[in-house]
Design an enzyme around this catalytic site. Sequence first.
Site, mmCIF file in Angstrom:
data_model
loop_
_atom_site.group_PDB
_atom_site.id
_atom_site.type_symbol
_atom_site.label_atom_id
_atom_site.label_comp_id
_atom_site.label_asym_id
_atom_site.label_seq_id
_atom_site.Cartn_x
_atom_site.Cartn_y
_atom_site.Cartn_z
ATOM 1 N N HIS A 1 0.864 -1.181 0.000
ATOM 2 C CA HIS A 1 0.000 0.000 0.000
ATOM 3 C C HIS A 1 0.898 1.228 0.000
ATOM 4 O O HIS A 1 1.950 1.217 0.645
ATOM 5 C CB HIS A 1 -0.890 0.001 1.252
ATOM 6 N N ASP B 1 -7.953 -5.625 -0.573
ATOM 7 C CA ASP B 1 -8.349 -6.393 -1.758
ATOM 8 C C ASP B 1 -8.030 -7.883 -1.643
ATOM 9 O O ASP B 1 -8.660 -8.703 -2.313
ATOM 10 C CB ASP B 1 -7.647 -5.834 -3.009
#
Length: 382
Positions: free
Chosen positions: A267, A318
Amino acid sequence: MSDSIGRGADPDRIYHGLEGVLAGASAICDVEETNGGLFYRGYRIEDLAERASFEEVAYLLLMGKLPNRKELSAFSEELARSRPLPEAARRFLKTVSPTANPMDFLRTAVSFLGLDDPDRESNAHSENLRKAIRLIAQIPSLLAAFRSAPGEPPPSDPSLSHAANLLYLLTGRRPDPFSAKVMEVSLILYAEHEFNASTFAARVTASSLSDMHSAVTSAIGSLKGPLHGGANEAVMKMLLEIGGIENAERYIGKRLARKERIMGFGHRVLKQGDVRSKIIKKYAEELGERKKDRKWFDLSSRIEEKMRREKELYPNLDFYSASAYYLLGLPIEFDTPLFVCSRISGWSAHVMEQHDHNRLIRPRCFYTGPKDLPYLPIEHRS
Ligand code: CMC
């Protein structure tokens, strides 16, 4: 200072990808970089995911406060009432190829909804709010119509919650309570994450005083990419390609050796892990137990261990969402559109905030090309 860069810009400090830049202020969402914590309008994501409904969270994001019972029931009724698609959108649906990419379809369909939105001429707060509610209600209806094309989509069930109705629309079956809860939690987790690429794209578009539908169309285009929302779909394709836990180490090892990215990991902001991933992981595991199919969860956990060991990279939201959606019986190419069904609440809150306190978003760029070239008439060019 160079001739091109003035007004405080420093050519020695170029923030590629705007990494680490505070590009504006917002009262909608707080992401804690060091421990991965997340708050919507001050409320901890763990509390919202466990205790709130998606409708409550959407209300919170749009209105800035949690609703009381009366406000929630009026808001939920308005959402349910707004689910049917306007006639013009139904006509548009008849022209769309069923083999289109669902994200391309949604991007175009939302743009189409803007053509005859009754509040299209205004960016005022109350008109924006009405547009936001219609978008939150109608995006699932658009997806259902696309999924069932060329036939008729199942009509929404006004007695079902937003999450349960979404599952019903996409699978054609009324979900059991736990499946509806998993969808609810996932919608809450996906709803908002401050200045991610799609939200920022929405705000950039809104900042020129363009309208809500234009901003959301920009956002959907940005979300489609695999480095952002497209990752959940890519994760499930990867899990299917790996096939089973016995192949995990070798598959991941090979891809890392080729310096390829493993979707669903890493991320830009959350380098120490993402609290949302821990929450959805728990639900993905329980769903596997209840469906008597732990295969995808066990495979995912093995990949998680390997990525931590080899790369010190953690799963993002996700990663475990992908196998949860798969076990809910949803088609893989609808994973990213499901992200849209949720993030529309955050995007529209941001568009409203941008319009309410607007300043045009227009940064500078450090020019790296040639300068002052002599202009040659075309007959003298090689
Ligand atoms: N797999 C393998 N290596 C990775 C990954 C990954 N998923 N993510 C980062 N790295 C490595 C990268 O190769 C680099 O290594 P090195 O320093 O040896 O070259 C290092 O980690 C730093 O990467 P970066 O590209 O500078 O990090 P970033 O902040 O630009 O990337 C990211 C963030 C999300 C684009 C990236 O982690 C990625 O591509 N992840 C896979 C796609 C994904 O899951 N996206 C969803 C993001 S979160 C939810 C959302 O927004 O939708």
